[in-house]
Design a protein around this motif. Structure first.
Motif, PDB file in Angstrom:
ATOM      1  N   ALA A  28      -9.110   6.182 -20.937  1.00  0.00           N
ATOM      2  CA  ALA A  28      -7.843   6.033 -21.655  1.00  0.00           C
ATOM      3  C   ALA A  28      -6.802   5.421 -20.724  1.00  0.00           C
ATOM      4  CB  ALA A  28      -7.374   7.393 -22.169  1.00  0.00           C
ATOM      5  N   GLN A  29      -6.007   4.535 -21.263  1.00  0.00           N
ATOM      6  CA  GLN A  29      -4.979   3.856 -20.487  1.00  0.00           C
ATOM      7  C   GLN A  29      -3.685   4.648 -20.516  1.00  0.00           C
ATOM      8  OE1 GLN A  29      -5.792   0.864 -18.849  1.00  0.00           O
ATOM      9  NE2 GLN A  29      -7.802   1.534 -19.504  1.00  0.00           N
ATOM     10  N   GLU A  30      -3.028   4.787 -19.362  1.00  0.00           N
ATOM     11  CA  GLU A  30      -1.752   5.491 -19.342  1.00  0.00           C
ATOM     12  C   GLU A  30      -0.660   4.567 -19.874  1.00  0.00           C
ATOM     13  OE1 GLU A  30       0.185   5.152 -14.980  1.00  0.00           O
ATOM     14  OE2 GLU A  30      -1.686   6.263 -15.039  1.00  0.00           O
ATOM     15  N   LYS A  31       0.327   5.189 -20.485  1.00  0.00           N
ATOM     16  CA  LYS A  31       1.474   4.454 -21.013  1.00  0.00           C
ATOM     17  C   LYS A  31       2.727   5.027 -20.386  1.00  0.00           C
ATOM     18  CE  LYS A  31      -0.358   2.907 -25.371  1.00  0.00           C
ATOM     19  NZ  LYS A  31      -0.019   2.521 -26.718  1.00  0.00           N
ATOM     20  N   MET A  32       3.782   4.250 -20.405  1.00  0.00           N
ATOM     21  CA  MET A  32       5.085   4.691 -19.910  1.00  0.00           C
ATOM     22  C   MET A  32       5.907   5.183 -21.100  1.00  0.00           C
ATOM     23  SD  MET A  32       5.002   4.191 -16.634  1.00  0.00           S
ATOM     24  CE  MET A  32       6.707   4.274 -16.120  1.00  0.00           C
ATOM     25  N   VAL A  33       6.458   6.380 -20.960  1.00  0.00           N
ATOM     26  CA  VAL A  33       7.336   6.956 -21.987  1.00  0.00           C
ATOM     27  C   VAL A  33       8.502   7.607 -21.262  1.00  0.00           C
ATOM     28  CG1 VAL A  33       7.564   8.659 -23.827  1.00  0.00           C
ATOM     29  CG2 VAL A  33       5.438   7.364 -23.605  1.00  0.00           C
ATOM     30  N   GLY A  34       9.694   7.208 -21.621  1.00  0.00           N
ATOM     31  CA  GLY A  34      10.877   7.800 -21.000  1.00  0.00           C
ATOM     32  C   GLY A  34      10.908   7.619 -19.499  1.00  0.00           C
ATOM     33  N   GLY A  35      10.405   6.473 -19.024  1.00  0.00           N
ATOM     34  CA  GLY A  35      10.431   6.159 -17.598  1.00  0.00           C
ATOM     35  C   GLY A  35       9.344   6.833 -16.782  1.00  0.00           C
ATOM     36  N   ALA A  36       8.423   7.521 -17.425  1.00  0.00           N
ATOM     37  CA  ALA A  36       7.356   8.225 -16.699  1.00  0.00           C
ATOM     38  C   ALA A  36       5.990   7.814 -17.230  1.00  0.00           C
ATOM     39  CB  ALA A  36       7.533   9.735 -16.839  1.00  0.00           C
ATOM     40  N   ALA A  37       5.033   7.735 -16.335  1.00  0.00           N
ATOM     41  CA  ALA A  37       3.654   7.465 -16.737  1.00  0.00           C
ATOM     42  C   ALA A  37       3.105   8.694 -17.446  1.00  0.00           C
ATOM     43  CB  ALA A  37       2.806   7.133 -15.514  1.00  0.00           C
ATOM     44  N   MET A  38       2.530   8.482 -18.605  1.00  0.00           N
ATOM     45  CA  MET A  38       1.890   9.559 -19.352  1.00  0.00           C
ATOM     46  C   MET A  38       0.407   9.520 -18.993  1.00  0.00           C
ATOM     47  SD  MET A  38       4.299  11.012 -21.229  1.00  0.00           S
ATOM     48  CE  MET A  38       5.437  10.783 -19.866  1.00  0.00           C
ATOM     49  N   LEU A  39      -0.020  10.469 -18.211  1.00  0.00           N
ATOM     50  CA  LEU A  39      -1.375  10.478 -17.697  1.00  0.00           C
ATOM     51  C   LEU A  39      -2.346  11.110 -18.687  1.00  0.00           C
ATOM     52  CD1 LEU A  39      -0.509  11.566 -14.048  1.00  0.00           C
ATOM     53  CD2 LEU A  39      -0.847   9.243 -14.930  1.00  0.00           C
ATOM     54  N   PRO A  40      -3.399  10.394 -19.075  1.00  0.00           N
ATOM     55  CA  PRO A  40      -4.375  10.934 -20.031  1.00  0.00           C
ATOM     56  C   PRO A  40      -5.076  12.193 -19.518  1.00  0.00           C
ATOM     57  CG  PRO A  40      -4.702   8.573 -19.701  1.00  0.00           C
ATOM     58  CD  PRO A  40      -3.689   9.025 -18.696  1.00  0.00           C
ATOM     59  N   SER A  41      -5.008  12.444 -18.222  1.00  0.00           N
ATOM     60  CA  SER A  41      -5.634  13.641 -17.654  1.00  0.00           C
ATOM     61  C   SER A  41      -4.765  14.885 -17.802  1.00  0.00           C
ATOM     62  CB  SER A  41      -5.929  13.414 -16.170  1.00  0.00           C
ATOM     63  OG  SER A  41      -4.716  13.155 -15.468  1.00  0.00           O
ATOM     64  N   LYS A  42      -3.502  14.707 -18.224  1.00  0.00           N
ATOM     65  CA  LYS A  42      -2.587  15.841 -18.399  1.00  0.00           C
ATOM     66  C   LYS A  42      -2.429  16.162 -19.874  1.00  0.00           C
ATOM     67  CE  LYS A  42       0.037  15.371 -14.166  1.00  0.00           C
ATOM     68  NZ  LYS A  42       1.378  15.401 -13.578  1.00  0.00           N
ATOM     69  N   ASN A  43      -2.030  17.413 -20.170  1.00  0.00           N
ATOM     70  CA  ASN A  43      -1.852  17.798 -21.566  1.00  0.00           C
ATOM     71  C   ASN A  43      -0.469  17.379 -22.080  1.00  0.00           C
ATOM     72  OD1 ASN A  43       0.102  19.987 -21.214  1.00  0.00           O
ATOM     73  ND2 ASN A  43      -1.584  21.261 -20.494  1.00  0.00           N
ATOM     74  N   ILE A  44      -0.245  17.628 -23.332  1.00  0.00           N
ATOM     75  CA  ILE A  44       0.986  17.198 -24.011  1.00  0.00           C
ATOM     76  C   ILE A  44       2.239  17.704 -23.303  1.00  0.00           C
ATOM     77  CG2 ILE A  44       2.299  17.549 -26.153  1.00  0.00           C
ATOM     78  CD1 ILE A  44      -0.544  17.369 -27.577  1.00  0.00           C
ATOM     79  N   VAL A  45       2.274  18.975 -22.970  1.00  0.00           N
ATOM     80  CA  VAL A  45       3.460  19.545 -22.325  1.00  0.00           C
ATOM     81  C   VAL A  45       3.621  19.007 -20.909  1.00  0.00           C
ATOM     82  CG1 VAL A  45       4.547  21.693 -21.529  1.00  0.00           C
ATOM     83  CG2 VAL A  45       3.431  21.609 -23.768  1.00  0.00           C
ATOM     84  N   GLU A  46       2.531  18.926 -20.151  1.00  0.00           N
ATOM     85  CA  GLU A  46       2.606  18.424 -18.772  1.00  0.00           C
ATOM     86  C   GLU A  46       3.168  17.008 -18.718  1.00  0.00           C
ATOM     87  OE1 GLU A  46      -1.141  20.770 -16.668  1.00  0.00           O
ATOM     88  OE2 GLU A  46      -1.552  18.945 -17.814  1.00  0.00           O
ATOM     89  N   ASN A  47       2.855  16.186 -19.709  1.00  0.00           N
ATOM     90  CA  ASN A  47       3.393  14.831 -19.750  1.00  0.00           C
ATOM     91  C   ASN A  47       4.814  14.797 -20.303  1.00  0.00           C
ATOM     92  OD1 ASN A  47       1.546  12.930 -18.626  1.00  0.00           O
ATOM     93  ND2 ASN A  47       0.182  13.257 -20.362  1.00  0.00           N
ATOM     94  N   ALA A  48       5.068  15.528 -21.375  1.00  0.00           N
ATOM     95  CA  ALA A  48       6.375  15.470 -22.038  1.00  0.00           C
ATOM     96  C   ALA A  48       7.517  15.874 -21.103  1.00  0.00           C
ATOM     97  CB  ALA A  48       6.378  16.348 -23.286  1.00  0.00           C
ATOM     98  N   VAL A  49       7.283  16.839 -20.217  1.00  0.00           N
ATOM     99  CA  VAL A  49       8.356  17.286 -19.325  1.00  0.00           C
ATOM    100  C   VAL A  49       8.811  16.185 -18.379  1.00  0.00           C
ATOM    101  CG1 VAL A  49       7.690  19.726 -19.422  1.00  0.00           C
ATOM    102  CG2 VAL A  49       6.799  18.285 -17.580  1.00  0.00           C
ATOM    103  N   ASN A  50       8.020  15.137 -18.214  1.00  0.00           N
ATOM    104  CA  ASN A  50       8.382  14.037 -17.315  1.00  0.00           C
ATOM    105  C   ASN A  50       9.131  12.904 -18.004  1.00  0.00           C
ATOM    106  OD1 ASN A  50       7.206  15.187 -14.968  1.00  0.00           O
ATOM    107  ND2 ASN A  50       5.195  14.649 -15.773  1.00  0.00           N
ATOM    108  N   SER A  51       9.202  12.927 -19.329  1.00  0.00           N
ATOM    109  CA  SER A  51       9.876  11.860 -20.072  1.00  0.00           C
ATOM    110  C   SER A  51      11.364  12.150 -20.205  1.00  0.00           C
ATOM    111  CB  SER A  51       9.262  11.732 -21.468  1.00  0.00           C
ATOM    112  OG  SER A  51      10.063  10.874 -22.278  1.00  0.00           O
ATOM    113  N   LYS A  52      12.187  11.259 -19.662  1.00  0.00           N
ATOM    114  CA  LYS A  52      13.634  11.447 -19.787  1.00  0.00           C
ATOM    115  C   LYS A  52      14.108  11.261 -21.232  1.00  0.00           C
ATOM    116  CE  LYS A  52      14.932   6.720 -18.354  1.00  0.00           C
ATOM    117  NZ  LYS A  52      14.973   6.174 -19.683  1.00  0.00           N
ATOM    118  N   ASP A  53      13.268  10.685 -22.079  1.00  0.00           N
ATOM    119  CA  ASP A  53      13.614  10.494 -23.491  1.00  0.00           C
ATOM    120  C   ASP A  53      13.258  11.691 -24.365  1.00  0.00           C
ATOM    121  OD1 ASP A  53      14.523   7.957 -22.882  1.00  0.00           O
ATOM    122  OD2 ASP A  53      12.703   6.948 -23.572  1.00  0.00           O
ATOM    123  N   HIS A  54      12.646  12.721 -23.771  1.00  0.00           N
ATOM    124  CA  HIS A  54      12.182  13.860 -24.569  1.00  0.00           C
ATOM    125  C   HIS A  54      12.677  15.206 -24.047  1.00  0.00           C
ATOM    126  CE1 HIS A  54       9.523  10.658 -25.963  1.00  0.00           C
ATOM    127  NE2 HIS A  54       9.564  11.329 -27.096  1.00  0.00           N
TER     128      HIS A  54
END
Length: 189
Positions: A28-54
């Motif tokens: 799976a390819q990582e995408k940028m959301v809210g200035g942060a890389a959304m890593l496919p190896s992390k779960n929804i919460v682990e990624n969401a906390v890094n997005s400045k847009d969320h």
């Protein structure tokens, strides 16, 4: 087919359909959301906390006590409203929902953004096409959303008739997928 809790056979069929959406290498390819890389190896919460847009969504998930659920095995499809989406709500709505005495109402609103499936945009788009332009989506919170296409954009119409557009699709997570949306979807009541 509704995106909802499915028996094992339907889950396998959905998994097979999703396999075509995965890059040829199977990674799976990582995408940028809210200035942060959304890593496919992390779960929804682990990624969401890094997005400045969320940040509003993360605060709401914490206030509703849904961190453990959305960190769980899944699979989940989360239609994730941005801070700007929450800002469209009437003044004071977010502050009111975040109060402890409104936890049940907040939980209902948030779970109307969650589907118990791992549904990539192409799969949802195919369901829309196969069903003549609209596909009913039942959420974990019991809301019925209507998925449709506007050009090449996936949209959701909530029970109040308002439309949310997916602005970033297919953000793969270890326990599902996030589709970023520009409007908070709301239950009828």
């Amino acid at each position: 087919m509704n995106l909802a809790f499915k028996p094992a056979g339907a889950a396998l069929a959905l998994a097979a359909a999703l396999a075509v959406a995965v890059p040829a290498a199977g990674i799976a390819q990582e995408k940028m959301v809210g200035g942060a890389a959304m890593l496919p190896s992390k779960n929804i919460v682990e990624n969401a906390v890094n997005s400045k847009d969320h940040t509003t969504l993360v605060a709401a998930v914490k206030a509703a006590g849904l961190v453990d659920t959305l960190s769980g095995k899944g699979p989940f499809t989360v239609f994730a409203p941005t801070n700007a989406a929450f800002a469209k709500l009437p003044a004071g709505t977010v502050d009111t929902l975040l109060k402890p005495e409104n936890k049940a109402q907040l939980t209902k609103v948030l779970t109307c953004h969650v589907v118990a499936a791992d549904a990539m945009a192409a799969v949802i788009g195919k369901m829309i096409k196969d069903e003549g332009g609209m596909h009913k989506v039942k959420t974990v919170g019991g809301c019925m959303l209507t998925a449709k296409m506007s050009g090449d954009k996936l949209q959701l119409v909530d029970e109040k008739g308002q439309t949310a557009t997916v602005t970033i699709a297919d953000v793969k997570q270890s326990n599902g997928v996030i589709h970023v949306i520009d409007t908070v979807v709301l239950p009828a009541g």
